[in-house]
Design a protein around this motif. Sequence first.
Motif, PDB file in Angstrom:
ATOM      1  N   LEU A 129      69.038  -5.414  -1.397  1.00 47.94           N
ATOM      2  CA  LEU A 129      70.351  -4.977  -0.938  1.00 47.94           C
ATOM      3  C   LEU A 129      70.487  -3.470  -0.955  1.00 47.94           C
ATOM      4  O   LEU A 129      71.320  -2.908  -0.246  1.00 47.94           O
ATOM      5  N   GLY A 130      69.670  -2.802  -1.744  1.00 47.01           N
ATOM      6  CA  GLY A 130      69.708  -1.341  -1.755  1.00 47.01           C
ATOM      7  C   GLY A 130      69.276  -0.728  -0.450  1.00 47.01           C
ATOM      8  O   GLY A 130      69.605   0.423  -0.154  1.00 47.01           O
ATOM      9  N   ALA A 135      74.055  -0.566   3.143  1.00 45.85           N
ATOM     10  CA  ALA A 135      73.767   0.686   2.466  1.00 45.85           C
ATOM     11  C   ALA A 135      73.368   1.788   3.438  1.00 45.85           C
ATOM     12  O   ALA A 135      73.354   2.953   3.093  1.00 45.85           O
ATOM     13  N   GLY A 173      75.529  -7.094   5.264  1.00 45.64           N
ATOM     14  CA  GLY A 173      76.196  -5.822   5.494  1.00 45.64           C
ATOM     15  C   GLY A 173      77.007  -5.714   6.769  1.00 45.64           C
ATOM     16  O   GLY A 173      77.312  -4.604   7.219  1.00 45.64           O
ATOM     17  N   SER A 230      73.550 -10.882  -4.924  1.00 45.12           N
ATOM     18  CA  SER A 230      74.525 -10.238  -4.041  1.00 45.12           C
ATOM     19  C   SER A 230      75.606  -9.483  -4.808  1.00 45.12           C
ATOM     20  O   SER A 230      76.382  -8.741  -4.198  1.00 45.12           O
ATOM     21  N   ARG A 232      75.310  -6.976  -6.298  1.00 44.56           N
ATOM     22  CA  ARG A 232      75.117  -5.543  -6.052  1.00 44.56           C
ATOM     23  C   ARG A 232      76.051  -5.025  -4.967  1.00 44.56           C
ATOM     24  O   ARG A 232      76.573  -3.911  -5.067  1.00 44.56           O
ATOM     25  N   ILE A 233      76.256  -5.810  -3.915  1.00 40.62           N
ATOM     26  CA  ILE A 233      77.127  -5.347  -2.827  1.00 40.62           C
ATOM     27  C   ILE A 233      78.577  -5.748  -3.068  1.00 40.62           C
ATOM     28  O   ILE A 233      79.500  -5.144  -2.522  1.00 40.62           O
ATOM     29  N   SER A 243      79.617   0.054   0.076  1.00 39.67           N
ATOM     30  CA  SER A 243      78.286   0.533  -0.279  1.00 39.67           C
ATOM     31  C   SER A 243      77.699  -0.353  -1.362  1.00 39.67           C
ATOM     32  O   SER A 243      78.386  -1.192  -1.944  1.00 39.67           O
ATOM     33  N   THR A 244      76.396  -0.143  -1.621  1.00 38.82           N
ATOM     34  CA  THR A 244      75.729  -0.893  -2.688  1.00 38.82           C
ATOM     35  C   THR A 244      75.661  -0.090  -3.977  1.00 38.82           C
ATOM     36  O   THR A 244      74.974  -0.481  -4.914  1.00 38.82           O
TER      37      THR A 244
END
Length: 282
Positions: A129-130, A135, A173, A230, A232-233, A243-244
């Motif tokens: 996810l980064g 992102a 995203g 997920s 992270r987001i 953003s992540t």
Amino acid sequence: MGSADVVPGVSGGTVALVLGIYRHLIAALGRCVDVATTALRFDGKGIVGALKNVPWIWIVSLIGGILLAVFLLAAPLERALATYPEQMAGLFTGFIVGACLLCWRQLQRSDVRHIALAAVWAVAFFFLLGISPAAQTGGQAPELWVYFVTGAIAICAMILPGISGSFLLVLMGVYAHVIGAVSQRDFLVLGVFALGCVVGLSLAAKGLSWLLTHHHDAVVASMIGLMIGSIRILWPWPHGLESTEMALPAADTWLMPTLLAVLGLVLVLGIDAVARRVGDDH
């Protein structure tokens, strides 16, 4: 189902269970796929019979209700995402935590292998996810082909209780962009996205049914890992879904997103409780 599909974490398939129409939905989708495969074989007589087997009135009514809910809710959600990004991210986080719990209950046998599989997927998706579109785009709309691909992937969640198409859009995203296209009536983007949905559903309906039949626990464990990663987001701080980046909440910003996360969790578990009660009654 349309109301659920707009909100990340609440599955339209779960709502179908609540309403007692899930088996009918799966059967209807299978018949639609049969029409498509018959047409590709240029079987004139066969396609007539396949068309007659499709419950068109039921399907058109269902699709009409889903689309109505999506268009009614898209604009309010877009405004809420723009005005209260951290609070909305907190709410969605609660939805996802609830969805993880629901999926865990679906495991027929929760052993070390499935826990390890979920952990691998969680770690992998957390790092992937980064470098996800969320992102990288910086708020810019993606290319049209991205809408096609993400539509094909997200629609698969329609027939999977416990994971939502909106959640997959968040993961990839493009959730805010799709919601914006709906509220702004961007029919070019919506047409490309819808085409991806049709293609994805046609290709995946039979395949997902086979995977869940023969590798049920592995599929469910993978979905659990995907949802955990997920976070992270979905982490509310500092910018919500924009953003992540992840940070600890400030002293004056932690309360409302946390309360909304709890509310989201309670709502998802409440839907599951209703589904279980309906199932017991039948």
